[in-house]
Design a protein around this motif. Structure first.
Motif, short mmCIF file in Angstrom:
data_model
loop_
_atom_site.label_atom_id
_atom_site.label_comp_id
_atom_site.label_asym_id
_atom_site.label_seq_id
_atom_site.Cartn_x
_atom_site.Cartn_y
_atom_site.Cartn_z
N VAL A 12 0.70 -0.93 -0.16
CA VAL A 12 0.07 -0.19 -0.19
C VAL A 12 0.90 1.16 -0.21
O VAL A 12 0.62 2.03 -0.81
CB VAL A 12 -0.96 -0.10 1.16
N THR A 13 2.01 1.48 0.87
CA THR A 13 2.61 2.52 0.89
C THR A 13 3.31 2.83 -0.38
O THR A 13 3.33 3.93 -0.98
CB THR A 13 3.63 2.67 2.23
N ASN A 14 4.05 1.96 -1.02
CA ASN A 14 4.64 1.89 -2.18
C ASN A 14 3.75 2.26 -3.39
O ASN A 14 4.14 3.19 -4.22
CB ASN A 14 5.68 0.68 -2.73
N THR A 15 2.75 1.91 -3.57
CA THR A 15 1.57 2.13 -4.68
C THR A 15 1.25 3.48 -4.44
O THR A 15 1.11 4.31 -5.44
CB THR A 15 0.59 0.98 -4.36
N PHE A 16 0.97 3.99 -3.18
CA PHE A 16 0.38 5.40 -2.90
C PHE A 16 1.40 6.35 -3.42
O PHE A 16 1.10 7.50 -3.92
CB PHE A 16 0.06 5.72 -1.56
N VAL A 17 2.63 5.95 -3.01
CA VAL A 17 3.75 6.84 -3.56
C VAL A 17 4.00 6.91 -5.03
O VAL A 17 3.92 8.02 -5.50
CB VAL A 17 5.10 6.48 -2.80
N ALA A 66 -6.85 1.96 5.31
CA ALA A 66 -6.49 2.69 4.02
C ALA A 66 -6.39 4.06 3.74
O ALA A 66 -5.25 4.71 3.27
CB ALA A 66 -7.47 1.85 2.70
N LEU A 67 -7.50 4.87 4.31
CA LEU A 67 -7.40 6.16 4.29
C LEU A 67 -6.24 6.88 5.18
O LEU A 67 -5.58 7.67 4.85
CB LEU A 67 -8.67 6.59 4.67
N SER A 68 -6.16 6.20 6.30
CA SER A 68 -5.08 6.77 7.14
C SER A 68 -3.69 6.46 6.49
O SER A 68 -2.98 7.36 6.69
CB SER A 68 -5.25 5.79 8.52
N ALA A 72 -1.45 9.60 5.54
CA ALA A 72 0.13 9.78 6.24
C ALA A 72 1.03 9.88 4.93
O ALA A 72 2.16 10.44 5.18
CB ALA A 72 0.52 8.68 6.83
N VAL A 73 0.74 9.08 3.87
CA VAL A 73 1.82 9.15 2.85
C VAL A 73 1.68 10.30 1.70
O VAL A 73 2.65 11.10 1.30
CB VAL A 73 1.72 7.88 1.83
N CYS A 74 0.42 10.51 1.28
CA CYS A 74 0.14 11.56 0.28
C CYS A 74 -0.61 12.54 0.88
O CYS A 74 -1.08 13.67 0.03
CB CYS A 74 -0.54 10.91 -0.76
N GLY A 75 -1.42 12.87 1.92
CA GLY A 75 -2.37 13.64 2.38
C GLY A 75 -1.85 14.65 3.13
O GLY A 75 -0.49 15.06 3.21
N ASP A 76 -2.69 15.30 3.95
CA ASP A 76 -2.48 16.33 4.90
C ASP A 76 -1.65 16.21 5.73
O ASP A 76 -0.94 17.10 6.33
CB ASP A 76 -3.81 17.11 5.32
N TRP A 77 -1.14 14.93 6.46
CA TRP A 77 -0.44 14.67 7.54
C TRP A 77 0.99 15.15 7.12
O TRP A 77 1.79 15.18 7.98
CB TRP A 77 -0.47 13.48 7.94
N GLY A 78 1.33 15.20 5.67
CA GLY A 78 2.77 15.32 5.43
C GLY A 78 2.87 16.91 5.31
O GLY A 78 4.30 17.22 5.42
N LYS A 79 2.19 17.84 5.30
CA LYS A 79 2.32 19.37 5.09
C LYS A 79 2.90 20.12 6.55
O LYS A 79 2.57 19.61 7.62
CB LYS A 79 1.05 19.96 4.77
N SER A 80 3.84 20.66 6.12
CA SER A 80 4.56 21.40 7.38
C SER A 80 3.96 22.72 7.81
O SER A 80 4.11 23.19 8.95
CB SER A 80 5.97 21.41 7.12
N ASP A 81 3.06 23.27 7.37
CA ASP A 81 2.33 24.46 7.31
C ASP A 81 1.43 24.06 8.46
O ASP A 81 0.26 23.67 8.20
CB ASP A 81 1.87 25.32 6.30
N HIS A 82 1.45 24.53 9.54
CA HIS A 82 0.47 24.41 10.93
C HIS A 82 -0.63 25.39 10.93
O HIS A 82 -1.16 25.32 11.90
CB HIS A 82 1.07 23.85 12.23
N SER A 83 -0.55 26.58 10.22
CA SER A 83 -1.39 27.58 10.25
C SER A 83 -2.77 27.32 9.72
O SER A 83 -3.49 28.25 9.97
CB SER A 83 -0.91 28.80 9.61
#
Length: 86
Positions: A12-17, A66-68, A72-83
């Motif tokens: 799953v992680t490889n395919t999402f990337v 799957a959504l989690s 984590a791989v492609c979604g909002d959790w990877g953004k560094s802007d916490h504003s």
């Protein structure tokens, strides 16, 4: 279209990337997809079969898992802007 196939697919992680971008995640019914459904989905050029690992998950748990991973791989959790702004 990410297709959670209990008979196998890419990690799953490889395919999402490898196929990042807008996504739809297809989770099957309890008992899994039948052969006709699986063949129809796999025939779509945009379908990427994934595996969620060796554990047997209920449909609702598989969807959350799957959504989690996608977030984590492609979604909002990877953004560094916490504003809250993008």
């Amino acid at each position: 279209l990410y297709f959670a196939d209990e008979e196998g697919g890419g990690p799953v992680t490889n395919t999402f990337v490898e196929h990042s971008g807008p996504a739809a995640i297809l989770i099957g019914p309890e008992g899994g997809f039948d052969d006709a459904e699986r063949n129809a989905i796999r025939s779509l050029p945009q379908a990427h079969p994934i595996t969620l690992g060796p554990r047997i998950l209920r449909g609702e748990t598989a969807a959350i898992s799957a959504l989690s991973v996608w977030m984590a791989v492609c979604g909002d959790w990877g953004k560094s802007d916490h504003s809250g702004k993008e």
